[in-house]
Design a protein around this motif. Structure first.
Motif, PDB file in Angstrom:
ATOM      1  N   ASN A  68      10.656  19.404   6.853  1.00 52.76           N
ATOM      2  CA  ASN A  68      11.327  18.207   6.337  1.00 52.76           C
ATOM      3  C   ASN A  68      10.846  17.811   4.949  1.00 52.76           C
ATOM      4  O   ASN A  68      11.592  17.174   4.196  1.00 52.76           O
ATOM      5  CB  ASN A  68      11.222  17.032   7.315  1.00 52.76           C
ATOM      6  CG  ASN A  68       9.788  16.681   7.693  1.00 52.76           C
ATOM      7  OD1 ASN A  68       8.844  17.440   7.445  1.00 52.76           O
ATOM      8  ND2 ASN A  68       9.621  15.523   8.321  1.00 52.76           N
ATOM      9  N   SER A  69       9.652  18.207   4.557  1.00 53.92           N
ATOM     10  CA  SER A  69       9.241  17.953   3.178  1.00 53.92           C
ATOM     11  C   SER A  69      10.147  18.699   2.205  1.00 53.92           C
ATOM     12  O   SER A  69      10.434  18.225   1.102  1.00 53.92           O
ATOM     13  CB  SER A  69       7.782  18.378   2.965  1.00 53.92           C
ATOM     14  OG  SER A  69       7.625  19.763   3.225  1.00 53.92           O
ATOM     15  N   GLY A  70      10.632  19.865   2.629  1.00 52.65           N
ATOM     16  CA  GLY A  70      11.538  20.644   1.795  1.00 52.65           C
ATOM     17  C   GLY A  70      12.958  20.139   1.802  1.00 52.65           C
ATOM     18  O   GLY A  70      13.778  20.564   0.971  1.00 52.65           O
ATOM     19  N   LEU A  71      13.273  19.231   2.724  1.00 48.67           N
ATOM     20  CA  LEU A  71      14.611  18.638   2.715  1.00 48.67           C
ATOM     21  C   LEU A  71      14.866  17.926   1.391  1.00 48.67           C
ATOM     22  O   LEU A  71      15.995  17.895   0.903  1.00 48.67           O
ATOM     23  CB  LEU A  71      14.757  17.670   3.888  1.00 48.67           C
ATOM     24  CG  LEU A  71      16.119  17.034   4.096  1.00 48.67           C
ATOM     25  CD1 LEU A  71      17.194  18.075   4.349  1.00 48.67           C
ATOM     26  CD2 LEU A  71      16.057  16.038   5.275  1.00 48.67           C
ATOM     27  N   THR A  72      13.818  17.391   0.801  1.00 44.94           N
ATOM     28  CA  THR A  72      13.985  16.728  -0.500  1.00 44.94           C
ATOM     29  C   THR A  72      14.421  17.733  -1.562  1.00 44.94           C
ATOM     30  O   THR A  72      15.197  17.398  -2.460  1.00 44.94           O
ATOM     31  CB  THR A  72      12.669  16.060  -0.942  1.00 44.94           C
ATOM     32  OG1 THR A  72      11.620  17.049  -1.003  1.00 44.94           O
ATOM     33  CG2 THR A  72      12.259  14.972   0.033  1.00 44.94           C
ATOM     34  N   ASN A  73      13.928  18.970  -1.464  1.00 44.81           N
ATOM     35  CA  ASN A  73      14.313  20.005  -2.423  1.00 44.81           C
ATOM     36  C   ASN A  73      15.750  20.439  -2.218  1.00 44.81           C
ATOM     37  O   ASN A  73      16.410  20.917  -3.148  1.00 44.81           O
ATOM     38  CB  ASN A  73      13.378  21.209  -2.283  1.00 44.81           C
ATOM     39  CG  ASN A  73      13.507  22.212  -3.402  1.00 44.81           C
ATOM     40  OD1 ASN A  73      14.527  22.890  -3.510  1.00 44.81           O
ATOM     41  ND2 ASN A  73      12.490  22.308  -4.233  1.00 44.81           N
ATOM     42  N   ALA A  74      16.242  20.284  -0.994  1.00 47.71           N
ATOM     43  CA  ALA A  74      17.593  20.737  -0.661  1.00 47.71           C
ATOM     44  C   ALA A  74      18.654  19.667  -0.900  1.00 47.71           C
ATOM     45  O   ALA A  74      19.844  19.921  -0.690  1.00 47.71           O
ATOM     46  CB  ALA A  74      17.641  21.185   0.800  1.00 47.71           C
ATOM     47  N   ARG A  96       7.886  16.993  10.724  1.00 47.35           N
ATOM     48  CA  ARG A  96       6.485  16.715  10.418  1.00 47.35           C
ATOM     49  C   ARG A  96       6.347  15.221  10.140  1.00 47.35           C
ATOM     50  O   ARG A  96       7.247  14.588   9.577  1.00 47.35           O
ATOM     51  CB  ARG A  96       6.023  17.523   9.199  1.00 47.35           C
ATOM     52  CG  ARG A  96       6.038  19.020   9.375  1.00 47.35           C
ATOM     53  CD  ARG A  96       5.110  19.499  10.486  1.00 47.35           C
ATOM     54  NE  ARG A  96       3.730  19.065  10.337  1.00 47.35           N
ATOM     55  CZ  ARG A  96       2.769  19.803   9.748  1.00 47.35           C
ATOM     56  NH1 ARG A  96       3.061  21.010   9.273  1.00 47.35           N
ATOM     57  NH2 ARG A  96       1.555  19.344   9.662  1.00 47.35           N
ATOM     58  N   GLY A  97       5.227  14.652  10.516  1.00 45.94           N
ATOM     59  CA  GLY A  97       5.011  13.229  10.284  1.00 45.94           C
ATOM     60  C   GLY A  97       5.771  12.345  11.253  1.00 45.94           C
ATOM     61  O   GLY A  97       6.046  11.176  10.954  1.00 45.94           O
ATOM     62  N   GLU A  98       6.103  12.868  12.425  1.00 47.90           N
ATOM     63  CA  GLU A  98       6.821  12.055  13.417  1.00 47.90           C
ATOM     64  C   GLU A  98       5.989  10.810  13.744  1.00 47.90           C
ATOM     65  O   GLU A  98       4.794  10.902  14.037  1.00 47.90           O
ATOM     66  CB  GLU A  98       7.051  12.874  14.687  1.00 47.90           C
ATOM     67  CG  GLU A  98       7.751  12.116  15.792  1.00 47.90           C
ATOM     68  CD  GLU A  98       7.894  12.932  17.068  1.00 47.90           C
ATOM     69  OE1 GLU A  98       8.399  12.370  18.061  1.00 47.90           O
ATOM     70  OE2 GLU A  98       7.498  14.127  17.063  1.00 47.90           O
ATOM     71  N   PRO A 105      -1.455  13.422   5.951  1.00 49.91           N
ATOM     72  CA  PRO A 105      -0.936  12.236   5.256  1.00 49.91           C
ATOM     73  C   PRO A 105       0.300  12.503   4.402  1.00 49.91           C
ATOM     74  O   PRO A 105       1.135  11.614   4.221  1.00 49.91           O
ATOM     75  CB  PRO A 105      -2.122  11.780   4.397  1.00 49.91           C
ATOM     76  CG  PRO A 105      -3.017  12.973   4.295  1.00 49.91           C
ATOM     77  CD  PRO A 105      -2.843  13.711   5.577  1.00 49.91           C
ATOM     78  N   GLN A 106       0.447  13.738   3.886  1.00 54.00           N
ATOM     79  CA  GLN A 106       1.606  14.023   3.030  1.00 54.00           C
ATOM     80  C   GLN A 106       2.918  14.027   3.807  1.00 54.00           C
ATOM     81  O   GLN A 106       3.999  14.017   3.206  1.00 54.00           O
ATOM     82  CB  GLN A 106       1.424  15.365   2.302  1.00 54.00           C
ATOM     83  CG  GLN A 106       1.455  16.596   3.194  1.00 54.00           C
ATOM     84  CD  GLN A 106       0.065  17.003   3.673  1.00 54.00           C
ATOM     85  OE1 GLN A 106      -0.843  16.171   3.740  1.00 54.00           O
ATOM     86  NE2 GLN A 106      -0.115  18.278   3.997  1.00 54.00           N
ATOM     87  N   HIS A 107       2.840  14.057   5.142  1.00 55.10           N
ATOM     88  CA  HIS A 107       4.056  14.088   5.951  1.00 55.10           C
ATOM     89  C   HIS A 107       4.460  12.701   6.464  1.00 55.10           C
ATOM     90  O   HIS A 107       5.536  12.558   7.048  1.00 55.10           O
ATOM     91  CB  HIS A 107       3.878  15.019   7.145  1.00 55.10           C
ATOM     92  CG  HIS A 107       3.606  16.441   6.772  1.00 55.10           C
ATOM     93  ND1 HIS A 107       4.468  17.181   5.993  1.00 55.10           N
ATOM     94  CD2 HIS A 107       2.551  17.253   7.069  1.00 55.10           C
ATOM     95  CE1 HIS A 107       3.966  18.398   5.834  1.00 55.10           C
ATOM     96  NE2 HIS A 107       2.811  18.464   6.464  1.00 55.10           N
ATOM     97  N   GLU A 108       3.627  11.707   6.252  1.00 53.38           N
ATOM     98  CA  GLU A 108       3.855  10.398   6.872  1.00 53.38           C
ATOM     99  C   GLU A 108       5.193   9.787   6.465  1.00 53.38           C
ATOM    100  O   GLU A 108       5.999   9.385   7.324  1.00 53.38           O
ATOM    101  CB  GLU A 108       2.715   9.437   6.500  1.00 53.38           C
ATOM    102  CG  GLU A 108       2.871   8.064   7.130  1.00 53.38           C
ATOM    103  CD  GLU A 108       1.716   7.126   6.766  1.00 53.38           C
ATOM    104  OE1 GLU A 108       1.800   5.939   7.105  1.00 53.38           O
ATOM    105  OE2 GLU A 108       0.743   7.591   6.133  1.00 53.38           O
ATOM    106  N   LEU A 109       5.477   9.720   5.178  1.00 50.71           N
ATOM    107  CA  LEU A 109       6.713   9.082   4.723  1.00 50.71           C
ATOM    108  C   LEU A 109       7.938   9.883   5.132  1.00 50.71           C
ATOM    109  O   LEU A 109       8.935   9.330   5.614  1.00 50.71           O
ATOM    110  CB  LEU A 109       6.691   8.889   3.206  1.00 50.71           C
ATOM    111  CG  LEU A 109       7.942   8.245   2.599  1.00 50.71           C
ATOM    112  CD1 LEU A 109       8.200   6.880   3.228  1.00 50.71           C
ATOM    113  CD2 LEU A 109       7.807   8.128   1.084  1.00 50.71           C
ATOM    114  N   MET A 110       7.879  11.223   4.974  1.00 50.73           N
ATOM    115  CA  MET A 110       9.039  12.039   5.325  1.00 50.73           C
ATOM    116  C   MET A 110       9.338  11.949   6.821  1.00 50.73           C
ATOM    117  O   MET A 110      10.505  12.008   7.231  1.00 50.73           O
ATOM    118  CB  MET A 110       8.818  13.490   4.923  1.00 50.73           C
ATOM    119  CG  MET A 110       9.138  13.784   3.471  1.00 50.73           C
ATOM    120  SD  MET A 110      10.824  13.311   3.000  1.00 50.73           S
ATOM    121  CE  MET A 110      11.787  14.288   4.157  1.00 50.73           C
TER     122      MET A 110
END
Length: 386
Positions: A68-74, A96-98, A105-110
């Motif tokens: 899901n962090s890569g969803l921003t790239n897509a 990630r970050g559910e 911590p980098q997954h928390e917001l996503m």
């Protein structure tokens, strides 16, 4: 759930082309795809969407996989390629970050906004069930939406897929065979002049893909035809789109027309193209050292040796054309000898005044190209409940 059975359910529905970027939550499904089917490892998630989208246009039902962090790239291709062109695909994005589940911590917001992002992009989604029988029903529902030219994403939680060991992979090694560097002054024709030469070599076995901005608009003015596609967004994705189409349509000549600003945005695509090395693709870069479509602002391409970079990425041929005559000769040579080719030419910053925009809508361009490729609609198949 059993990853192999779930993967077989996908195959029964016709999904045999995969592209993505690894994620630990999806590793078992990715391993299955690598073991069993056509899987293209993209440099980033936006490229994966472009590759899978073009493969679908070329007749192969496609799956894209990402964290899901890569969803921003897509976001760029999902919003400005899939949406206006009405190109569907089936996506799997990890969660990630559910909320409530310990994670980095980098997954928390996503983790908080993943599903909201999909909804904002008008992408239908569901949490993928861990129960195989329920997941099979979900696949049928998703496939029905894909058949309506809509992308659908499953949001995948931790522990959804059972272990699928990755079989030993045979790496594809492609090296550059021909490199022709700059050795004389450049003619620097206009973009319109270069496009006219490129278009003059086109035949009934050729598909021309033009990057966003004035490149596509000028090609449209030179000749609007069924075997042209004019990218209207997704800057930087045109060569990845070309890769997906070349792999899914090996009998067609795929001509990718790129710009320096576009290529600089997603240079990782050069490595992916070189690795999979479709012999029926030529990647032409028209370099004017500027974002000319948006007012002539300078790019950072002045000091970059694109020819050497493409060669080092495994393009079979990497050629600097100094003038229109060399451009035409190289294209004729490629049609005879094939091989993944990078063809570079310097152009001027001049462009036609009062440049028109295509009157045909993006999804009409897609449908017209599918008819040219003789791609029939794909029927929905029932999943075997075993």
């Amino acid at each position: 759930m059993d990853t192999g059975i779930f993967g077989e359910n996908l195959r029964q529905l016709g999904y045999t082309f995969y592209s993505g970027v690894p994620c630990s939550y999806l590793k078992n499904l990715i391993n299955y795809a690598i073991n069993e089917y056509d899987y293209v490892a993209a440099a980033n998630e936006g490229d994966a969407v472009a590759i899978a989208s073009a493969a679908y246009l070329g007749g192969q039902k496609s799956v894209v996989l990402m964290q899901n962090s890569g969803l921003t790239n897509a976001i760029s291709p999902l919003s400005s390629l899939n949406y206006p062109f009405r190109i569907p695909l089936l996506g799997f994005v990890s969660l990630r970050g559910e909320p409530g589940v310990p994670d980095e911590p980098q997954h928390e917001l996503m983790g908080k906004v993943t599903t909201q992002m999909l909804e904002l992009m008008d992408v239908e989604w569901q949490y993928l069930s861990r129960d195989l029988e329920e997941a099979q029903k979900q696949l049928i529902q998703a496939d029905e939406l894909v058949a309506q030219n809509r992308p659908f994403f499953f949001v995948v939680k931790k522990g959804t897929f059972d272990t699928e060991p990755l079989k030993k992979q045979q790496n594809l090694i492609h090296s550059n065979e021909i490199i022709r560097r700059v050795y004389k002054d450049n003619q620097r024709p206009t973009r319109h002049e270069a496009l006219a030469v490129i278009n003059s070599v086109k035949d009934k076995e050729t598909v021309q893909l033009a990057t966003t901005g004035k490149t596509g608009r000028e090609l449209y003015e030179i000749e609007d035809s069924a075997n042209n596609l004019y990218m209207v967004g997704s800057m930087g994705c045109i060569s990845s789109f070309g890769l997906g189409l070349a792999l899914s349509q090996p009998d067609k000549n795929i001509v990718v027309i790129d710009g320096d600003g576009s290529l600089l945005m997603r240079m990782g695509s050069l490595a992916t193209n070189g690795y999979y090395s479709p012999g029926n693709m030529i990647h032409i870069l028209l370099d004017n050292n500027a974002h000319e479509s948006t007012g002539g602002q300078s790019t950072v391409s002045h000091n970059i040796d694109f020819v050497n970079i493409a060669a080092s990425c495994g393009y079979t041929k990497s050629i600097h054309a100094h003038n229109l005559e060399e451009l035409e000769a190289c294209m004729h040579e490629w049609k005879k000898t094939k091989g993944l080719t990078f063809l570079y030419i310097k152009i001027s910053k001049q462009s036609k005044e009062q440049l028109a925009r295509p009157a045909i809508k993006p999804y009409e361009v897609k449908e017209r190209l599918q008819r040219f490729l003789q791609i029939d609609s794909i029927e929905i198949k029932e999943v075997d409940g075993s």
